[in-house]
Design an enzyme around this catalytic site. Sequence first.
Site, PDB file in Angstrom:
ATOM      1  N   SER A  88      59.642  94.687  69.834  1.00 44.28           N
ATOM      2  CA  SER A  88      60.882  94.157  70.412  1.00 44.28           C
ATOM      3  C   SER A  88      61.509  95.035  71.481  1.00 44.28           C
ATOM      4  O   SER A  88      62.503  94.632  72.095  1.00 44.28           O
ATOM      5  CB  SER A  88      61.901  93.881  69.305  1.00 44.28           C
ATOM      6  N   LYS A 226      67.267  99.952  72.323  1.00 45.75           N
ATOM      7  CA  LYS A 226      66.564  98.814  71.704  1.00 45.75           C
ATOM      8  C   LYS A 226      65.566  99.336  70.691  1.00 45.75           C
ATOM      9  O   LYS A 226      64.856 100.310  70.937  1.00 45.75           O
ATOM     10  CB  LYS A 226      65.824  97.971  72.755  1.00 45.75           C
TER      11      LYS A 226
END
Length: 286
Positions: A88, A226
Amino acid sequence: MTFLQSTGRSSRPVRFAVCAIAASFSSLLINLGVAAEVAEHPSITALHESSGFSGITLIYDDEAGQWISGSADAGQSVTAETSALPASTFKIFSTMTALQAGVAEGPDTLLRWDGTVRSRPETNRDMTLREAFAISAVPHYQQMVQSVGGTRMQAMLDAAEYGNQNMSGGLTTFWLSGELRISPLQQIELLQRLRHNDLPFQSEVMAATRDIMRMEQTADYALYAKTGLTTADDGGYVGWYVGWVEQENDTWYFATLLRSTGEDDTLIPARIDITRRALQSVGALP
């Protein structure tokens, strides 16, 4: 101390009429392909050794112009140049691609739930792009990538020279279980270029992506980050935490990559915990 050979590029077309001097200077180390001296930080190494996982945290101190790292080998060698599925963390890039292609208009674009009930209940709803990024809603991003399409996605991967640029494995899974690979060093290069508007995207697109990435804002610092998590071919986990920390007078870029030899859920919080403590040890976080 060890030496790290950065990934150089012989040339790259000028895509914007105006480029900040700071951007050119910041990416000079990587663009020239100069061997960068990396200082091992004992405290960061100790964090990795005590985790029980193979992994590395790579940090670049922008003000000092210094690379810092700490790592551990718990059965798998992991270095700054070890390539792994981005999982991701690829949402950083796919966010830019969706905004550039007009599939999403901005951070508050509403992404519709497809109605399929999945194991993560927090993803079973409509949500904004900002929310989907923050909670790492894979199905919503898969729909966006599907809308972008393979041709446009491949063109952007090639233009930005993202990782190995390999989309094999399916349009909605190539970054999760396919053949796309990226290293900690390449992650930091991407982040540097994003922060300094030095990627082949509109400046408004990069600004919106930075806005979406901002996870914490205090009087002393801002954290842009992230996570990433997926399974490897051997059944173990690949875990990432990448981003940067801005203070008034300095910026620290970071990329942590952890590997486990089997499914071990403690890796999930460890990737963030190790990174935050590593950043604290170099003064990037309080």
